[in-house]
Write an enzyme that holds these catalytic residues in place. Structure first.
Site, short mmCIF file in Angstrom:
data_model
loop_
_atom_site.label_atom_id
_atom_site.label_comp_id
_atom_site.label_asym_id
_atom_site.label_seq_id
_atom_site.Cartn_x
_atom_site.Cartn_y
_atom_site.Cartn_z
N GLY A 14 0.85 -0.82 -0.13
CA GLY A 14 0.00 -0.03 -0.21
C GLY A 14 0.69 1.53 -0.35
O GLY A 14 1.78 1.31 0.92
N ASN A 173 -15.05 -7.99 9.54
CA ASN A 173 -13.72 -9.30 8.97
C ASN A 173 -12.58 -7.97 9.97
O ASN A 173 -12.60 -6.95 8.90
CB ASN A 173 -14.01 -8.48 7.38
CG ASN A 173 -12.81 -9.84 6.73
OD1 ASN A 173 -12.36 -10.65 6.67
ND2 ASN A 173 -12.83 -8.75 5.67
N HIS A 349 26.75 14.47 38.14
CA HIS A 349 26.17 15.82 38.08
C HIS A 349 26.55 17.06 37.00
O HIS A 349 28.40 15.93 36.72
CB HIS A 349 26.41 16.93 39.26
CG HIS A 349 26.04 16.35 40.19
ND1 HIS A 349 24.97 16.00 41.48
CD2 HIS A 349 27.25 15.82 41.28
CE1 HIS A 349 25.51 15.83 42.41
NE2 HIS A 349 26.89 15.15 42.31
N ARG A 426 45.18 24.88 35.72
CA ARG A 426 45.67 26.11 35.43
C ARG A 426 46.46 27.02 35.99
O ARG A 426 47.27 26.89 36.42
CB ARG A 426 43.84 26.14 36.91
CG ARG A 426 44.81 25.89 38.80
CD ARG A 426 43.53 26.02 39.07
NE ARG A 426 42.83 24.45 39.57
CZ ARG A 426 42.68 23.85 40.69
NH1 ARG A 426 43.77 24.57 41.75
NH2 ARG A 426 42.53 23.30 40.87
#
EC number: 2.7.7.23
Length: 451
Positions: A14, A173, A349, A426
């Site tokens: 289809g 049907n 987190h 850092r």
């Protein structure tokens, strides 16, 4: 007793124009599997079974999906759409090989079950030539009605041709049939197209069976099970029915769903015992969840394996290729992809862990990112066992963090870190005594602060 052989023909040619979609109708999903996949999964399988799928021209994607789900599937093309019986005979070659039972189903009925296929076949073993699947319709308008005499089906009357009394019949049907395979071609070849549309209707098989003096019977099922999908609204209705089934099955298997109607499952989800799922969780395809695991609210999980006693969320996203070992924890606003987290790992987190392996009992601090993409390729991050990654760290892949290593908060790690080493990257912190007071004074006077 020797098991009866079977051929299942699934009609999937289809166009599905009412779906208003470029996607073939049978490839639309319900519970994260295509309509066609649901039908093929329910169809008989194993020794003595065969499967044919009738597709439309230029529907190679449908053929590919059929073989993905059932490698034993053979596809046939219905070049012209001239009715359901014409579609069945597109698979004449398969029918002619000869089987005990011929099953005819539709690729847009995803709620049909393997048990129903088995019930439909049973009368054939007792001598019936045809068994038709029917349902009691809440509103039978528009459906073909089953005309029965005693236990026998004698005709299927379409709405337009039904008398006033016949229109009161609620036994309708479903379109699905089982036909004695040894008589199938004799029946199907007698179906003509002397109707207003010039099409060959499978429903005419019932009267042909009657004319031959053979027996047709009705097998009843629920209206939900034979819902056909022609529109997006009907697709949503089928999704609702399927989700209700999946939730019920999960709870019967020992899963606790706090608010079942808010949880969306996939048809292939695998659950262990004592799993708890909080409200508003979406579980996509390819997910396996072991005993004792808890999925907190607003989590989204796809193609993931979760070990025992794992905790996920709330607000977690687990993408394809994620695997969590026993006791691992994924917290709020954490995303994973192609990541293996071994037993006891904690990512609690605000992190992204992608293309990574994290060793057992490692702790990944809030805000940690595995920087896996350089604009051209993905690269892998490997974190050893018992490692500690401080908050707000960026791990630039490819990179390895050794067993027991420590990464200082705020670091950008671009080189491998040995076992038990500490890595800190850092800028040096500068403190100016009284600097804050001077800054406030300058601002209140409208002046720029001194450097």
């Amino acid at each position: 007793m020797t098991a009866r052989s079977s051929l299942t023909i699934v009609l999937a040619a289809g166009e599905g124009t009412r779906m208003r979609s470029h996607l073939p109708k049978v490839l639309h999903p319900v519970a994260h599997q295509t309509l066609l996949a649901h039908v093929l999964t329910a169809a008989p399988k194993g020794t003595g079974t065969s499967l044919a799928v009738v597709i439309g021209p230029d529907h190679q994607a449908v053929a590919d999906e059929a073989r993905r789900i059932r490698p034993d599937a053979v596809t046939f093309v219905q070049a012209e759409r001239l009715g359901t019986a014409h579609a069945v005979l597109a698979a004449r070659e398969a029918i002619a090989r000869g089987v005990d039972d011929l099953l005819i189903a539709f690729g847009d009925t995803p709620l049909i079950s393997a048990e129903t296929f088995a019930r439909l076949r049973a009368p054939l073993a007792n001598g019936a030539a045809l068994a038709a699947l029917g349902f009691r319709a809440a509103d039978p308008a528009g459906y073909g009605r089953f005309i029965v005499e005693g236990d026998r089906l004698v005709a299927i009357r379409e709405q337009a041709d039904a008398s006033a009394d016949e229109r009161k019949i609620d036994l309708c049907n479903a379109g699905v049939m089982a036909i004695d395979g040894r008589r199938a071609l004799a029946i199907l070849d007698k179906i003509g197209n002397a109707n207003s549309k010039g099409e060959y209707y499978l429903t005419d098989a019932v009267e042909i069976v009657r004319e031959q003096g053979w027996e047709s019977v009705v097998i009843e099922t629920s209206e939900d099970e034979v819902r056909g999908i022609n529109t997006k609204a009907q697709l949503a209705e089928a999704e609702s029915v399927m989700q209700a089934r999946l939730r019920k099955a999960a709870m019967e298997a020992g899963v606790t769903l706090i608010a079942p109607e808010t949880v969306y499952l996939s048809a292939d989800t695998v659950f262990g015992k004592d799993v708890t799922i909080e409200p508003f969780v979406v579980i996509g395809p390819g997910v396996s969840i072991a005993d004792g695991t808890v999925i907190h609210s607003f989590s989204h999980i796809v193609e993931t394996t979760l070990g025992r006693n794992v905790s996920i969320g709330p607000y977690a996203r687990l993408r394809p290729g994620t695997s969590l070992g026993d006791g691992a924890r994924i917290g709020n606003f954490v995303e994973t992809k192609a990541a293996t987290l071994e037993a006891g790992v904690k990512v609690n987190h605000l992190s992204y862990i992608g293309d990574a392996t994290v060793g057992a009992n490692s702790n990944i601090g809030a805000g940690t990112i595995t920087c896996n993409y350089d604009g051209f390729k993905k690269h892998k991050t490997i974190i050893g066992q018992g490692a500690f990654v401080g908050t707000n760290s960026s791990l630039v892949a490819p990179v390895k963090i050794g067993n027991g290593a420590y990464i200082g908060s705020g670091s950008v790690i671009t080189r491998d870190v040995p076992d038990d080493a500490m890595a800190l990257e850092r800028n040096q912190q500068t403190i100016r005594e009284g600097g804050a007071a001077r800054y406030r004074e300058m601002k209140t006077r409208g002046k720029k602060p001194e450097k």
